[in-house]
Design an enzyme around this catalytic site. Structure first.
Site, short mmCIF file in Angstrom:
data_model
loop_
_atom_site.label_atom_id
_atom_site.label_comp_id
_atom_site.label_asym_id
_atom_site.label_seq_id
_atom_site.Cartn_x
_atom_site.Cartn_y
_atom_site.Cartn_z
N ASP A 1 27.84 73.73 -11.68
CA ASP A 1 26.89 74.65 -13.09
C ASP A 1 28.14 75.23 -13.07
OD1 ASP A 1 25.67 76.94 -14.02
OD2 ASP A 1 25.85 78.44 -11.97
N GLU B 1 24.66 71.14 -17.96
CA GLU B 1 22.89 71.71 -18.29
C GLU B 1 24.00 71.81 -19.85
OE1 GLU B 1 20.68 75.28 -17.00
OE2 GLU B 1 22.14 75.62 -16.50
N CYS C 1 14.00 77.76 -6.13
CA CYS C 1 14.17 77.46 -5.36
C CYS C 1 14.69 76.68 -4.90
CB CYS C 1 13.90 78.47 -3.80
SG CYS C 1 14.21 77.84 -2.49
N CYS D 1 12.26 74.84 -1.66
CA CYS D 1 11.32 74.69 -1.25
C CYS D 1 10.31 75.13 -3.21
CB CYS D 1 10.00 76.01 -0.63
SG CYS D 1 10.58 77.23 -1.63
N CYS E 1 14.49 83.90 -0.93
CA CYS E 1 13.43 82.85 -1.74
C CYS E 1 12.44 84.09 -0.77
CB CYS E 1 13.06 81.77 -0.80
SG CYS E 1 12.42 80.43 -1.67
N CYS F 1 10.38 80.50 0.97
CA CYS F 1 10.65 80.35 2.32
C CYS F 1 12.06 80.78 3.54
CB CYS F 1 11.41 78.31 2.25
SG CYS F 1 12.87 78.52 1.36
N ASP G 1 24.94 80.49 -7.84
CA ASP G 1 25.24 79.32 -8.27
C ASP G 1 25.70 78.01 -7.59
OD1 ASP G 1 26.71 80.91 -10.08
OD2 ASP G 1 27.99 81.76 -9.63
#
Ligand SMILES: [Zn+2]
Length: 347
Positions: free
Chosen positions: A157, A241, A294, A297, A313, A316, A323
């Site tokens: 990323d 990406e 997340c 999960c 989250c 979870c 990042d």
């Protein structure tokens, strides 16, 4: 030569609606231009012809892609260059290069190559440094891509605060020296703006500024090469990406930082190096929610902003570094696209 060729082509279209071929232009150079401008004979004739070939490629590109009508070249362009298609010599024993009509030139030859020498390009930077780049066909086949799986793939990323964050949790910092070089750049820019147009001081200030730009560009390139080389060597596949760099550049706060880290150039290097080493670059679309999900999960989080560097989250309870979570998701999405993992599996 380029501008002359471009003008001849434009005029020909305007007057007769017909194209004038590069062979016609070559003939005109020999029979009309050279007698009129004898100094053209001081220049390698293949280099003159190569400029005409460049005009033709610019037109071909324009007609094929329907964008960017060929521009006239300017003496003010950042880099000035010409091509030498053949008949040049590179001597590694004496560190010299021989160019047609110019002769032997001392050179710093930094890498020895073997193979079929194609076109050489001679260029001059804004600070008056000369470079020659030689295109060589080494005859080697590009290696076939090696297999990869979840263990040998890394997610990357890229960002503003760090140059890149990896799915392994590692963060690659932007080099500090770039920051100090950029500070110096601002000082030099201010100095240039205070000088009078056409004065000697202005020319001196311009040269200093151009040298600083060159230094930053070199530092940046060096950093990008080291980083892309490392990622391509250490992993079988690299997941990234698609970035909307143009769109992001419109945002003024981000623009400086983005042009500074030059992501597009980084991805370009990553792709060709991966290709050389038989590695694979996987790219996920920019609309996949790599940031807002997340990675443990799979829950999509609501109301996350750019300012949230860390979040937990709701489902979870995992506390995420923004990042690192994104990098893990990029890797997951990319591997899902390859059908190498199924949803819900940990990165
Ligand atoms: Zn969760």
């Amino acid at each position: 030569m380029y501008n002359w060729g471009l003008e001849r082509k434009i005029k020909s279209y305007e007057l007769s609606g017909k194209s004038v071929s590069r062979f016609d232009l070559h003939k005109e150079i020999t029979h009309e231009l050279k007698p009129e401008y004898p100094w053209l004979k001081d220049v390698n004739s293949q280099s003159l012809q190569a400029s005409i070939t460049n005009v033709e490629s610019a037109f071909t590109k324009f007609f094929r892609e329907k964008t960017g009508f060929p521009n006239f070249k300017s003496k003010k362009n950042a880099t000035q260059s010409f091509s030498v298609p053949q008949h040049y010599v590179v001597d590694f024993d004496t560190n010299k290069v021989k160019l047609p009509k110019i002769g032997w030139i001392k050179a710093a030859l930094h890498r020895k190559f073997e193979g079929d020498m194609k076109t050489a390009t001679v260029s001059m930077t804004k600070t008056g440094k000369y470079f020659i780049s030689v295109l060589v066909d080494d005859g080697k086949e590009v290696p076939e891509s090696e297999p990869f799986d979840a263990d040998t793939t890394v997610g990357v990323d890229v960002g503003i605060t760090h140059f890149a964050t990896l799915s392994t949790g590692e963060k690659i910092e932007n080099p500090r020296y770039l920051k100090s070089s950029l500070g110096r750049l601002k000082v030099l820019q201010r100095r240039l703006s205070r000088t009078k147009k056409g004065s000697n001081n202005r020319e001196k200030a311009r040269l200093k500024l151009a040298k600083q730009h060159e230094k930053i560009a070199n530092q940046r390139r060096d950093f990008l090469h080291k980083t892309s080389h490392r990622l391509a060597s250490e992993n079988q596949a690299i997941a990234t990406e698609t970035l909307n760099v143009k769109g992001m550049m419109k945002n003024h706060h981000l623009a400086m930082a983005i042009s500074d880290v030059s992501w597009s150039e980084f991805f370009r290097q990553l792709k060709y190096k991966a290709n050389w080493y038989g590695k694979t670059v996987l790219t996920i679309g920019q609309f996949q929610p790599s940031t807002k999900i997340c990675s443990v999960c799979g829950t999509v989080v609501q109301g996350l902003t750019l300012a949230d560097r860390e979040w937990s989250c709701q489902e979870c309870g995992t506390v995420h570094d923004r990042d690192i979570n994104t990098a893990i998701n990029i890797k997951k999405f990319a591997l899902q696209d390859q059908n190498l993992i199924t949803l819900g599996q940990r990165g």
